[in-house]
Each structure stands twice: as structure tokens, then as C-alpha cells.
Motif scaffolding. Structure first.
Motif, short mmCIF file in Angstrom:
data_model
loop_
_atom_site.label_atom_id
_atom_site.label_comp_id
_atom_site.label_asym_id
_atom_site.label_seq_id
_atom_site.Cartn_x
_atom_site.Cartn_y
_atom_site.Cartn_z
N LEU A 20 0.54 -1.14 0.21
CA LEU A 20 -0.21 0.34 -0.05
C LEU A 20 0.86 0.97 0.21
O LEU A 20 0.61 2.37 -0.54
N LEU A 197 -8.92 0.57 -1.54
CA LEU A 197 -9.16 0.91 -0.46
C LEU A 197 -9.34 0.66 0.64
O LEU A 197 -9.54 -0.63 0.90
N ASN A 201 -11.13 -2.77 3.56
CA ASN A 201 -10.39 -3.10 4.37
C ASN A 201 -10.96 -4.07 5.15
O ASN A 201 -10.48 -4.79 5.34
N TYR A 232 -7.00 6.78 5.41
CA TYR A 232 -7.73 6.71 3.99
C TYR A 232 -7.99 8.39 3.81
O TYR A 232 -7.84 8.60 2.68
#
Length: 373
Positions: A20, A197, A201, A232
Motif C-alpha cells: 500500500l 482501498l 478494508n 485513507y
């Protein structure tokens, strides 16, 4: 204290991921360096065949003007218009131009001479622009030679009256499609990184079974969702900053308005799109399911948000549907700030719409998260 530990857990989980952090840096760099060059509606290198049936000095000058144009690539000059049409039919060229016999004589005597143009419009945009470019080139050629002392109309003929059009292109004087696309590409970056993303999660913790360790604690759902989203949100601002720097340093495109307005818009859009991602995650049982659902919606966002085509060019029913698409407001507001120097007053409608999406999607994300079942 509970809030502190939740945030610490999420940030450590994000940083310790081997993929990431690299994605957050490399993805915006690659998108901003590559996509503005390939996502373009500028039409150049239009292939053309010319049939010169006059073979005069003036028709030769016209052929040379076409060959010297940066928009056209002269494939060949032929004596048969049927051969030129054959080139169009088989896709060898995009445009066929026929210069008729007595072209120079007609231009000298009357000041006008008809020519015939056939355009391949399988690609409608390229065909339309190619025909338009050629029409402008012919108009310029005609005007230039009418004004030349050696080719003024004779035998008492009077030159056709002409209206001179002087166009001033505002906001994007060079008509560079990249300038139009770059602000929208920053929006796509935020959709992918701050939407995809978060969608992966919670569902990833479901697959690993670690979500059960949170579910048995007295952590409120609101705090849990906020802790999930916070990394985020910060990632979104990092990505946006990288995009702004690359747009300015590589393409020379800086916001015409205040850069604070850009960050204000991001402050509203990032929570909205990440909240939407968490909603998808809450309703998904596997990462594969979450990926397919997000991909479905991202495709709709790209096609109906005004990213590639103007919303006003869509059917009326489609224009009504775009009211419910969050990126629409961010894209049009970003272009307003970047290209027109929009003020805060100009952005109020878009900010209000984005704020509504923030409240709606994040409230839905909190409500749809179940600690049981």
C-alpha cells in the motif's frame, strides 16, 4: 484513549503493508505522467489522398499547403478520384480531396472553385474534426490567393464578400486536451485510492477473521468506522498533493484560482468516496465481491461524471442520473478552479452536493456495519 489505540492500529496496519505505501506514491506518479498523453481527443496525423485533376501551379500550391499542415499526412497524389475513394473505403486514408479541372482558371476568374471532399466517419470525432480542419485550410488558401495581386478576379467579376471571424479562445487558449483532462485525472486518483482501498478494508478482516476481535469489544460503531477511514483521508491529501505538484512541474498547469479551494473540495470528496467504499465493504462477504462491485460503480463514475464527455451532450435522462454521482461535482469544480479561477461563491453548489454525499454515505456506513451476524 480507545480512539487513540484504534487509530494506532489502523495506521500501523497500513504502514506495515508491503504494497500500500508504494501504491500511494507510484500510482499517482504513473497516472499523471502517462494518462494525460494518451487520454486525448486532439486529432492530428489525419491521412489524406489528393486527386489533382488540374495539375496547375495553384493546385500544386494547395497540395503543398496540405502536406505542410501539422494536422494532415499526405499519403499520395493521384489522378483518379475513384482510387482516392478506394483508399478511404479500405481504411488507408481518412480523407479524400478532389481538385477539379480548371481549378486555377476558376479561382482566377471568379475567385471561387468547388472541390469535393469525402471523409471516413467510422470514427465520428476524427471524421468531423478532419473535415473541419480541411475546410479551414481551404478557406485560408482561398482567402490568401484572392488577396494576391496575381490572382484577383478578372473580366469584371467581383470577389465574393467574406466575413472575417476573429476567435479568442478563453481558459485553454492552446486548445490542449490535456489541460482539460488533468484536473479530472486527479479525481480519478482519489476514487481509486480512497474508494477502492476502504472497500477492501473491512472485508479483508472478515476473510482473515480478525474482525471478530473488534466485534467482541465495546468499541462504538462510529469510532470504529472513523478509525477505519482516517488513514485513507490522509492518503487522499497526500495523493492530491503529488498530483498538483506533477501537474505544475511537468505540464505547467497550476490552479488559476486558490489552491485552498482545491483542498476544500478534496476535504469534502475524500470522506464521501471513502464512506461509499466502506458501504460496499460492509455488504460484501469476500474481497473478490467487493472488487467487482467497486469496479462496476467506478466504471459508471468515469462514464457519467463528465470525465471524458460533457454532461450536456448526454441524453436528458442520463443528465438526471448524473445528479446522484459524487465525482460529477468534484470534476466540474476542479475544472472551474483550475481553468477559470473559480471563487468560493462559484463552488457553493458543488460543495453543498458533496457535503450531502459525505453525510449520506458515512451515516450509511455506520448504520450498515454489524458487530453481529
Amino acid at each position: 484513549m480507545m480512539w487513540k489505540y484504534l487509530l494506532e492500529k489502523e495506521f500501523k496496519q497500513f504502514v506495515r503493508n508491503s504494497f500500500l505505501p508504494k501504491l500511494v506514491v507510484m500510482f499517482p506518479v504513473m497516472v499523471m505522467l502517462v494518462l494525460p498523453w494518451v487520454t486525448t481527443m486532439d486529432v492530428k496525423d489525419i491521412r489524406i489522398t489528393v486527386t489533382d485533376r488540374d495539375r496547375s501551379a495553384m493546385s500544386g500550391r494547395l497540395v503543398r499547403d496540405i502536406g505542410a499542415s501539422s494536422y494532415f499526412r499526405l499519403e499520395r497524389v493521384t489522378d483518379s478520384y475513384a482510387d482516392a475513394l478506394g483508399d478511404v473505403e479500405y481504411g488507408a486514408v481518412d480523407v479524400a480531396l478532389e481538385i477539379p479541372p480548371h481549378f486555377e482558371k476558376d479561382m482566377t476568374v471568379t475567385g471561387t472553385a468547388p472541390v469535393q471532399v469525402s471523409v471516413n466517419t467510422v470514427n465520428g470525432t476524427k471524421g468531423l474534426l478532419g473535415g473541419s480542419y480541411l475546410g479551414q485550410l481551404l478557406a485560408d488558401f482561398s482567402q490568401a490567393h484572392l488577396l494576391h495581386p496575381g490572382v484577383m478576379p478578372t473580366s469584371g467579376a467581383v470577389a465574393q464578400p467574406r466575413v472575417e471571424l476573429i476567435a479568442h479562445y478563453r481558459y485553454n487558449p492552446s486548445l490542449d486536451y490535456r489541460i482539460y483532462m488533468i484536473p479530472a485525472l486527479m479525481v480519478i486518483l482519489l476514487i481509486v485510492l480512497c474508494g477502492f482501498l476502504p472497500a477492501l478494508n473491512i472485508v479483508s478482516e472478515k476473510e482473515r477473521g480478525t474482525i471478530e476481535q473488534i466485534n467482541v469489544t465495546p468499541v462504538p460503531r462510529l469510532l470504529f468506522i472513523l478509525a477505519k477511514l482516517m488513514p485513507y483521508w490522509l492518503t487522499g491529501f497526500v495523493v492530491l498533493s503529488i498530483g498538483i505538484l506533477l501537474a505544475g512541474l511537468v505540464y505547467g498547469l497550476w490552479p488559476s484560482g486558490s489552491i485552498l479551494h482545491v483542498y476544500l473540495l478534496a476535504l469534502l470528496f475524500v470522506p464521501a468516496i471513502s464512506g461509499f467504499g466502506l458501504v460496499v465493504s460492509n455488504y460484501s462477504a469476500t474481497m473478490q465481491q467487493a472488487l467487482f462491485v467497486m469496479f462496476f460503480f467506478v466504471m459508471i463514475f468515469q462514464l457519467m461524471s463528465g470525465l471524458l464527455t460533457p454532461i450536456r451532450s448526454m441524453p436528458e435522462w442520463a443528465q438526471w442520473l448524473t445528479v446522484f454521482i459524487p465525482p460529477r461535482y468534484f470534476i466540474q469544480a476542479m475544472r472551474l478552479v483550475y481553468l477559470k479561477g473559480g471563487t468560493f461563491g462559484d463552488l457553493l453548489t458543488d460543495c453543498a452536493a458533496l457535503l450531502g454525499f459525505v453525510v449520506f454515505f458515512n451515516a450509511w456506513a455506520v448504520w450498515s456495519y454489524r458487530k453481529r451476524g
